[in-house]
Design a protein around this motif. Sequence first.
Motif, PDB file in Angstrom:
ATOM      1  N   GLU A 152       0.815  -0.911   0.314  1.00  0.00           N
ATOM      2  CA  GLU A 152      -0.047  -0.197  -0.121  1.00  0.00           C
ATOM      3  C   GLU A 152       0.676   1.651  -0.193  1.00  0.00           C
ATOM      4  O   GLU A 152       0.420   2.050  -0.613  1.00  0.00           O
ATOM      5  CB  GLU A 152      -0.886  -0.009   1.603  1.00  0.00           C
ATOM      6  CG  GLU A 152      -2.129   1.035   0.852  1.00  0.00           C
ATOM      7  CD  GLU A 152      -2.998   0.861   2.424  1.00  0.00           C
ATOM      8  OE1 GLU A 152      -4.092   1.709   2.227  1.00  0.00           O
ATOM      9  OE2 GLU A 152      -2.397   0.676   3.380  1.00  0.00           O
ATOM     10  N   ALA A 153       1.841   0.883   0.559  1.00  0.00           N
ATOM     11  CA  ALA A 153       2.865   2.494   1.292  1.00  0.00           C
ATOM     12  C   ALA A 153       3.612   2.969  -0.596  1.00  0.00           C
ATOM     13  O   ALA A 153       3.470   3.821  -0.915  1.00  0.00           O
ATOM     14  CB  ALA A 153       3.593   2.911   2.179  1.00  0.00           C
ATOM     15  N   ASN A 154       4.024   1.823  -1.034  1.00  0.00           N
ATOM     16  CA  ASN A 154       4.879   1.900  -2.097  1.00  0.00           C
ATOM     17  C   ASN A 154       3.536   1.956  -3.214  1.00  0.00           C
ATOM     18  O   ASN A 154       4.062   2.438  -4.131  1.00  0.00           O
ATOM     19  CB  ASN A 154       5.847   0.238  -2.342  1.00  0.00           C
ATOM     20  CG  ASN A 154       6.473  -0.066  -1.665  1.00  0.00           C
ATOM     21  OD1 ASN A 154       7.129   0.974  -1.567  1.00  0.00           O
ATOM     22  ND2 ASN A 154       6.677  -1.094  -1.102  1.00  0.00           N
ATOM     23  N   MET A 155       2.282   1.557  -3.523  1.00  0.00           N
ATOM     24  CA  MET A 155       1.976   2.134  -4.442  1.00  0.00           C
ATOM     25  C   MET A 155       1.278   3.095  -4.410  1.00  0.00           C
ATOM     26  O   MET A 155       1.389   3.596  -5.672  1.00  0.00           O
ATOM     27  CB  MET A 155       0.239   0.928  -4.505  1.00  0.00           C
ATOM     28  CG  MET A 155       0.628  -0.340  -4.959  1.00  0.00           C
ATOM     29  SD  MET A 155      -0.497  -1.652  -4.045  1.00  0.00           S
ATOM     30  CE  MET A 155      -2.454  -1.118  -4.923  1.00  0.00           C
ATOM     31  N   THR A 156       1.331   3.788  -3.162  1.00  0.00           N
ATOM     32  CA  THR A 156       0.900   5.491  -2.708  1.00  0.00           C
ATOM     33  C   THR A 156       2.069   6.277  -3.400  1.00  0.00           C
ATOM     34  O   THR A 156       1.857   7.407  -4.413  1.00  0.00           O
ATOM     35  CB  THR A 156       0.543   5.774  -1.352  1.00  0.00           C
ATOM     36  OG1 THR A 156      -0.762   4.588  -1.140  1.00  0.00           O
ATOM     37  CG2 THR A 156       0.306   7.225  -0.674  1.00  0.00           C
ATOM     38  N   ALA A 157       3.150   5.661  -3.003  1.00  0.00           N
ATOM     39  CA  ALA A 157       4.351   6.526  -3.435  1.00  0.00           C
ATOM     40  C   ALA A 157       4.052   6.402  -4.917  1.00  0.00           C
ATOM     41  O   ALA A 157       5.298   7.964  -6.202  1.00  0.00           O
ATOM     42  CB  ALA A 157       5.903   5.943  -3.553  1.00  0.00           C
ATOM     43  N   THR A 158       4.239   5.506  -5.834  1.00  0.00           N
ATOM     44  CA  THR A 158       4.181   5.176  -7.415  1.00  0.00           C
ATOM     45  C   THR A 158       3.063   6.043  -7.615  1.00  0.00           C
ATOM     46  O   THR A 158       3.437   6.400  -8.938  1.00  0.00           O
ATOM     47  CB  THR A 158       3.848   3.645  -7.823  1.00  0.00           C
ATOM     48  OG1 THR A 158       4.966   2.765  -6.857  1.00  0.00           O
ATOM     49  CG2 THR A 158       3.730   3.367  -9.208  1.00  0.00           C
ATOM     50  N   LEU A 159       1.987   5.554  -7.017  1.00  0.00           N
ATOM     51  CA  LEU A 159       0.829   6.508  -7.745  1.00  0.00           C
ATOM     52  C   LEU A 159       1.110   8.371  -7.746  1.00  0.00           C
ATOM     53  O   LEU A 159       1.089   9.333  -8.582  1.00  0.00           O
ATOM     54  CB  LEU A 159      -0.336   6.655  -7.244  1.00  0.00           C
ATOM     55  CG  LEU A 159      -0.946   5.335  -7.825  1.00  0.00           C
ATOM     56  CD1 LEU A 159      -2.611   5.786  -7.270  1.00  0.00           C
ATOM     57  CD2 LEU A 159      -0.966   4.471  -9.086  1.00  0.00           C
ATOM     58  N   GLY A 160       1.862   8.647  -7.139  1.00  0.00           N
ATOM     59  CA  GLY A 160       2.322  10.072  -6.967  1.00  0.00           C
ATOM     60  C   GLY A 160       3.494  10.417  -8.221  1.00  0.00           C
ATOM     61  O   GLY A 160       3.594  11.568  -7.986  1.00  0.00           O
ATOM     62  N   HIS A 161       4.690   9.828  -8.058  1.00  0.00           N
ATOM     63  CA  HIS A 161       5.612   9.705  -9.227  1.00  0.00           C
ATOM     64  C   HIS A 161       4.961   9.459 -10.335  1.00  0.00           C
ATOM     65  O   HIS A 161       4.722  10.258 -11.446  1.00  0.00           O
ATOM     66  CB  HIS A 161       6.849   8.740  -9.454  1.00  0.00           C
ATOM     67  CG  HIS A 161       7.037   8.825  -7.926  1.00  0.00           C
ATOM     68  ND1 HIS A 161       8.372   9.401  -7.696  1.00  0.00           N
ATOM     69  CD2 HIS A 161       7.709   7.490  -6.796  1.00  0.00           C
ATOM     70  CE1 HIS A 161       9.290   9.194  -6.588  1.00  0.00           C
ATOM     71  NE2 HIS A 161       8.393   7.784  -6.351  1.00  0.00           N
ATOM     72  N   ILE A 162       3.842   8.512 -10.509  1.00  0.00           N
ATOM     73  CA  ILE A 162       3.215   8.914 -11.848  1.00  0.00           C
ATOM     74  C   ILE A 162       2.014  10.279 -12.171  1.00  0.00           C
ATOM     75  O   ILE A 162       2.405  10.936 -13.177  1.00  0.00           O
ATOM     76  CB  ILE A 162       2.034   7.992 -11.932  1.00  0.00           C
ATOM     77  CG1 ILE A 162       2.499   7.002 -12.350  1.00  0.00           C
ATOM     78  CG2 ILE A 162       0.942   8.386 -13.408  1.00  0.00           C
ATOM     79  CD1 ILE A 162       1.752   5.583 -12.089  1.00  0.00           C
ATOM     80  N   ARG A 163       1.260  11.132 -11.517  1.00  0.00           N
ATOM     81  CA  ARG A 163       1.558  12.308 -11.078  1.00  0.00           C
ATOM     82  C   ARG A 163       2.186  13.119 -11.173  1.00  0.00           C
ATOM     83  O   ARG A 163       1.488  14.308 -12.109  1.00  0.00           O
ATOM     84  CB  ARG A 163       0.198  12.740  -9.836  1.00  0.00           C
ATOM     85  CG  ARG A 163      -0.272  13.788  -9.888  1.00  0.00           C
ATOM     86  CD  ARG A 163      -1.048  14.727  -8.471  1.00  0.00           C
ATOM     87  NE  ARG A 163      -1.214  12.815  -7.771  1.00  0.00           N
ATOM     88  CZ  ARG A 163      -1.171  13.133  -6.643  1.00  0.00           C
ATOM     89  NH1 ARG A 163      -0.262  13.866  -5.616  1.00  0.00           N
ATOM     90  NH2 ARG A 163      -1.624  12.065  -5.708  1.00  0.00           N
ATOM     91  N   LYS A 164       3.488  13.427 -10.689  1.00  0.00           N
ATOM     92  CA  LYS A 164       4.143  14.291 -11.249  1.00  0.00           C
ATOM     93  C   LYS A 164       4.513  14.254 -12.290  1.00  0.00           C
ATOM     94  O   LYS A 164       4.504  15.706 -13.222  1.00  0.00           O
ATOM     95  CB  LYS A 164       5.509  13.983 -10.018  1.00  0.00           C
ATOM     96  CG  LYS A 164       6.736  14.941 -10.155  1.00  0.00           C
ATOM     97  CD  LYS A 164       7.324  14.624  -9.375  1.00  0.00           C
ATOM     98  CE  LYS A 164       8.759  15.685  -8.938  1.00  0.00           C
ATOM     99  NZ  LYS A 164       9.922  15.506  -8.390  1.00  0.00           N
ATOM    100  N   LEU A 165       4.627  13.449 -13.238  1.00  0.00           N
ATOM    101  CA  LEU A 165       5.211  13.188 -14.016  1.00  0.00           C
ATOM    102  C   LEU A 165       4.514  13.582 -15.562  1.00  0.00           C
ATOM    103  O   LEU A 165       4.429  14.144 -16.170  1.00  0.00           O
ATOM    104  CB  LEU A 165       5.257  11.535 -14.739  1.00  0.00           C
ATOM    105  CG  LEU A 165       6.957  10.504 -14.174  1.00  0.00           C
ATOM    106  CD1 LEU A 165       6.532   9.329 -14.776  1.00  0.00           C
ATOM    107  CD2 LEU A 165       8.254  11.907 -14.779  1.00  0.00           C
ATOM    108  N   ALA A 166       3.127  12.572 -15.048  1.00  0.00           N
ATOM    109  CA  ALA A 166       1.732  13.565 -16.336  1.00  0.00           C
ATOM    110  C   ALA A 166       1.551  14.704 -15.821  1.00  0.00           C
ATOM    111  O   ALA A 166       1.253  15.574 -16.743  1.00  0.00           O
ATOM    112  CB  ALA A 166       0.608  12.419 -15.355  1.00  0.00           C
ATOM    113  N   GLU A 167       2.027  15.328 -14.688  1.00  0.00           N
ATOM    114  CA  GLU A 167       1.465  16.913 -14.752  1.00  0.00           C
ATOM    115  C   GLU A 167       2.256  17.975 -15.179  1.00  0.00           C
ATOM    116  O   GLU A 167       2.108  18.822 -15.102  1.00  0.00           O
ATOM    117  CB  GLU A 167       0.964  17.625 -13.180  1.00  0.00           C
ATOM    118  CG  GLU A 167      -0.439  16.185 -12.544  1.00  0.00           C
ATOM    119  CD  GLU A 167      -1.231  16.864 -11.852  1.00  0.00           C
ATOM    120  OE1 GLU A 167      -0.291  17.328 -10.731  1.00  0.00           O
ATOM    121  OE2 GLU A 167      -1.789  16.366 -11.713  1.00  0.00           O
ATOM    122  N   ALA A 168       3.603  17.581 -15.164  1.00  0.00           N
ATOM    123  CA  ALA A 168       4.539  17.694 -15.854  1.00  0.00           C
ATOM    124  C   ALA A 168       4.138  18.997 -17.263  1.00  0.00           C
ATOM    125  O   ALA A 168       3.814  18.266 -17.633  1.00  0.00           O
ATOM    126  CB  ALA A 168       5.652  17.182 -15.464  1.00  0.00           C
TER     127      ALA A 168
END
Length: 168
Positions: A152-168
């Motif tokens: 759960e913690a790793n998946m939350t971090a992964t989604l945060g990274h994806i969000r950052k890349l997609a919103e850049a």
Amino acid sequence: MEWTGARYADTPTVEVRAWVDAPPDRVWRIVSDVTLMPGMSEELQSVEWLDGAAGPAVGARFVGRSRHEDFGEWETTSHIIECEPPRVLAWAVADPSRPSAVWRFGLQPKDGGTELSEWMQMGPGRSGLSFAIDRMPEKEEKIVFVRMREFEANMTATLGHIRKLAEA
């Protein structure tokens, strides 16, 4: 989320969600490039497509190499079992008919962006966790609980990274 009492044979699942301020097509380009995932994970070290594949399609395979403080290093082969751009990408780890895990990204348009989910199911096939359970069967529920919290913690971090890349 609560996993108290879950055993490996119960095939426990966990899902995390995030809203991304980007259209599903842009989010899909990131999610579907599994070679980006090691940069988003503490555990996953590398990913390589197999058999000449260059991207996801049902039946395509990739090898992932992972490392965990308690479990050491290991390598798994995953099989794409669902691929519906830009909505769903899922893969089964090891034997697709009895996977050690199933992972799935879901993307839905929402509020001018994308509702992104990452879901995983542990088992039913044996995994590295099975060996820890074999050694300490009386602690199975705790072992499963702790591992699901890590996911759960790793998946939350992964989604945060994806969000950052997609919103850049």
